[in-house]
Write a protein that holds these residues in place. Sequence first.
Motif, PDB file in Angstrom:
ATOM      1  N   TYR A   1       0.692  -3.832  -0.644  1.00 29.79           N
ATOM      2  CA  TYR A   1       0.824  -2.451  -0.211  1.00 29.79           C
ATOM      3  C   TYR A   1       0.599  -2.298   1.284  1.00 29.79           C
ATOM      4  O   TYR A   1       1.226  -1.469   1.920  1.00 29.79           O
ATOM      5  N   LEU A   2      -0.312  -3.081   1.839  1.00 31.34           N
ATOM      6  CA  LEU A   2      -0.584  -2.954   3.260  1.00 31.34           C
ATOM      7  C   LEU A   2       0.659  -3.287   4.084  1.00 31.34           C
ATOM      8  O   LEU A   2       0.960  -2.607   5.068  1.00 31.34           O
ATOM      9  N   GLU A   3       1.390  -4.297   3.659  1.00 25.76           N
ATOM     10  CA  GLU A   3       2.629  -4.647   4.359  1.00 25.76           C
ATOM     11  C   GLU A   3       3.607  -3.469   4.325  1.00 25.76           C
ATOM     12  O   GLU A   3       4.219  -3.116   5.331  1.00 25.76           O
ATOM     13  N   TYR A   4       3.734  -2.850   3.161  1.00 26.56           N
ATOM     14  CA  TYR A   4       4.612  -1.688   3.034  1.00 26.56           C
ATOM     15  C   TYR A   4       4.106  -0.522   3.881  1.00 26.56           C
ATOM     16  O   TYR A   4       4.881   0.136   4.596  1.00 26.56           O
ATOM     17  N   ILE A   5       2.810  -0.244   3.821  1.00 26.16           N
ATOM     18  CA  ILE A   5       2.230   0.866   4.586  1.00 26.16           C
ATOM     19  C   ILE A   5       2.519   0.699   6.073  1.00 26.16           C
ATOM     20  O   ILE A   5       2.822   1.670   6.778  1.00 26.16           O
ATOM     21  N   ASN A   6       2.471  -0.524   6.549  1.00 24.71           N
ATOM     22  CA  ASN A   6       2.705  -0.774   7.972  1.00 24.71           C
ATOM     23  C   ASN A   6       4.154  -0.528   8.396  1.00 24.71           C
ATOM     24  O   ASN A   6       4.444  -0.493   9.593  1.00 24.71           O
ATOM     25  N   THR A   7       5.064  -0.354   7.440  1.00 23.06           N
ATOM     26  CA  THR A   7       6.458  -0.046   7.786  1.00 23.06           C
ATOM     27  C   THR A   7       6.694   1.456   7.892  1.00 23.06           C
ATOM     28  O   THR A   7       7.760   1.880   8.345  1.00 23.06           O
TER      29      THR A   7
ATOM     30  N   PHE B   1      -0.899  18.741   9.751  1.00 25.51           N
ATOM     31  CA  PHE B   1      -0.066  19.118   8.615  1.00 25.51           C
ATOM     32  C   PHE B   1      -0.609  18.472   7.353  1.00 25.51           C
ATOM     33  O   PHE B   1      -0.990  17.301   7.365  1.00 25.51           O
ATOM     34  N   ASN B   2      -0.642  19.220   6.260  1.00 21.32           N
ATOM     35  CA  ASN B   2      -1.119  18.703   4.984  1.00 21.32           C
ATOM     36  C   ASN B   2       0.070  18.372   4.083  1.00 21.32           C
ATOM     37  O   ASN B   2       0.795  19.264   3.649  1.00 21.32           O
ATOM     38  N   HIS B   3       0.244  17.091   3.852  1.00 23.31           N
ATOM     39  CA  HIS B   3       1.262  16.632   2.898  1.00 23.31           C
ATOM     40  C   HIS B   3       0.657  15.444   2.159  1.00 23.31           C
ATOM     41  O   HIS B   3       0.481  14.379   2.731  1.00 23.31           O
ATOM     42  N   TYR B   4       0.325  15.654   0.891  1.00 20.48           N
ATOM     43  CA  TYR B   4      -0.310  14.582   0.127  1.00 20.48           C
ATOM     44  C   TYR B   4       0.687  13.458  -0.136  1.00 20.48           C
ATOM     45  O   TYR B   4       1.808  13.688  -0.591  1.00 20.48           O
ATOM     46  N   VAL B   5       0.254  12.249   0.139  1.00 13.83           N
ATOM     47  CA  VAL B   5       1.040  11.046  -0.136  1.00 13.83           C
ATOM     48  C   VAL B   5       0.092  10.043  -0.793  1.00 13.83           C
ATOM     49  O   VAL B   5      -0.926   9.666  -0.199  1.00 13.83           O
ATOM     50  N   SER B   6       0.417   9.610  -1.997  1.00 18.46           N
ATOM     51  CA  SER B   6      -0.457   8.695  -2.740  1.00 18.46           C
ATOM     52  C   SER B   6      -0.767   7.418  -1.974  1.00 18.46           C
ATOM     53  O   SER B   6      -1.849   6.842  -2.118  1.00 18.46           O
ATOM     54  N   MET B   7       0.170   6.967  -1.158  1.00 23.03           N
ATOM     55  CA  MET B   7      -0.042   5.722  -0.430  1.00 23.03           C
ATOM     56  C   MET B   7      -1.235   5.830   0.532  1.00 23.03           C
ATOM     57  O   MET B   7      -1.893   4.834   0.817  1.00 23.03           O
ATOM     58  N   ASN B   8      -1.534   7.039   1.010  1.00 21.34           N
ATOM     59  CA  ASN B   8      -2.714   7.209   1.864  1.00 21.34           C
ATOM     60  C   ASN B   8      -3.992   6.910   1.081  1.00 21.34           C
ATOM     61  O   ASN B   8      -4.938   6.327   1.608  1.00 21.34           O
ATOM     62  N   THR B   9      -4.013   7.312  -0.185  1.00 20.91           N
ATOM     63  CA  THR B   9      -5.172   7.008  -1.036  1.00 20.91           C
ATOM     64  C   THR B   9      -5.256   5.513  -1.285  1.00 20.91           C
ATOM     65  O   THR B   9      -6.349   4.937  -1.297  1.00 20.91           O
TER      66      THR B   9
ATOM     67  N   THR C   1      -5.853   0.371 -13.245  1.00 22.38           N
ATOM     68  CA  THR C   1      -4.560  -0.293 -13.282  1.00 22.38           C
ATOM     69  C   THR C   1      -4.523  -1.248 -12.104  1.00 22.38           C
ATOM     70  O   THR C   1      -4.944  -0.880 -10.990  1.00 22.38           O
ATOM     71  N   LEU C   2      -4.070  -2.471 -12.335  1.00 25.94           N
ATOM     72  CA  LEU C   2      -4.027  -3.473 -11.278  1.00 25.94           C
ATOM     73  C   LEU C   2      -2.590  -3.716 -10.838  1.00 25.94           C
ATOM     74  O   LEU C   2      -1.666  -3.639 -11.640  1.00 25.94           O
ATOM     75  N   ASP C   3      -2.436  -4.020  -9.557  1.00 26.91           N
ATOM     76  CA  ASP C   3      -1.098  -4.364  -9.083  1.00 26.91           C
ATOM     77  C   ASP C   3      -0.818  -5.834  -9.374  1.00 26.91           C
ATOM     78  O   ASP C   3      -1.626  -6.533  -9.994  1.00 26.91           O
TER      79      ASP C   3
ATOM     80  N   GLU D   1      -6.891  -3.159  -7.550  1.00 25.86           N
ATOM     81  CA  GLU D   1      -6.878  -1.855  -8.194  1.00 25.86           C
ATOM     82  C   GLU D   1      -5.931  -0.891  -7.470  1.00 25.86           C
ATOM     83  O   GLU D   1      -5.810  -0.923  -6.254  1.00 25.86           O
ATOM     84  N   LEU D   2      -5.290  -0.027  -8.249  1.00 22.05           N
ATOM     85  CA  LEU D   2      -4.438   1.014  -7.684  1.00 22.05           C
ATOM     86  C   LEU D   2      -5.292   2.252  -7.421  1.00 22.05           C
ATOM     87  O   LEU D   2      -5.448   3.105  -8.286  1.00 22.05           O
ATOM     88  N   ALA D   3      -5.841   2.330  -6.236  1.00 19.88           N
ATOM     89  CA  ALA D   3      -6.687   3.469  -5.859  1.00 19.88           C
ATOM     90  C   ALA D   3      -5.892   4.768  -5.901  1.00 19.88           C
ATOM     91  O   ALA D   3      -6.463   5.840  -6.103  1.00 19.88           O
TER      92      ALA D   3
END
Length: 196
Positions: free
Chosen positions: A1-7, A17-25, A61-63, A68-70
Amino acid sequence: YLEYINTLGREHEPGTFNHYVSMNTQLLGILLRRVTGETLTTYMTRKLWHPMGMQEKGLWTLDGEGDELAMGGLAASARDYAKLGLVYLRGGLREELRILPEGWAEESVTPNEPHLMPGEHSGSSNTSGYMYQWWTPRNWDGDFLARGIWGQNIYIHPRNDVVIVKLAADQKNFDKRFKLAYIDYLQTLAQSLAEE
């Protein structure tokens, strides 16, 4: 996920601005693992699960790499989720035992910036308010809730001393109108339980 987040890029300046994105969690979970040197399960068991007196095992749930999927992978019993709600209702206490630092429970559920406030406004993509992983209803009454992707909820109404837990998954939760109507229903139910 970190590799994806960095893209990923950003559409707004931080804190505007407030926009919830699960990836931030998910990123918060990665940060917690790196800072503590523990898995989310180990850290949560030591700091929260055992001190709160949970009765059942919580399961993450594990990836594919076993992390863990926080961002939305914790399963627990309704009774144990209610215990979490009660700790927040009591300002971070389980009976006389302090679980959360003094003031944290209140701070974490009280929006403190215009873009985090509930209601229709240009600073948010959501009519619910938001603060530290907790949502506030659009007609905020000091109440707050944790929301799962499928409509699971831990709803807390401090003034009326109410905690409501819903675990059932509901596909209608992806419809904004249904989601808001359900939150309104929880709020109306909790408000109706006021002592006369």
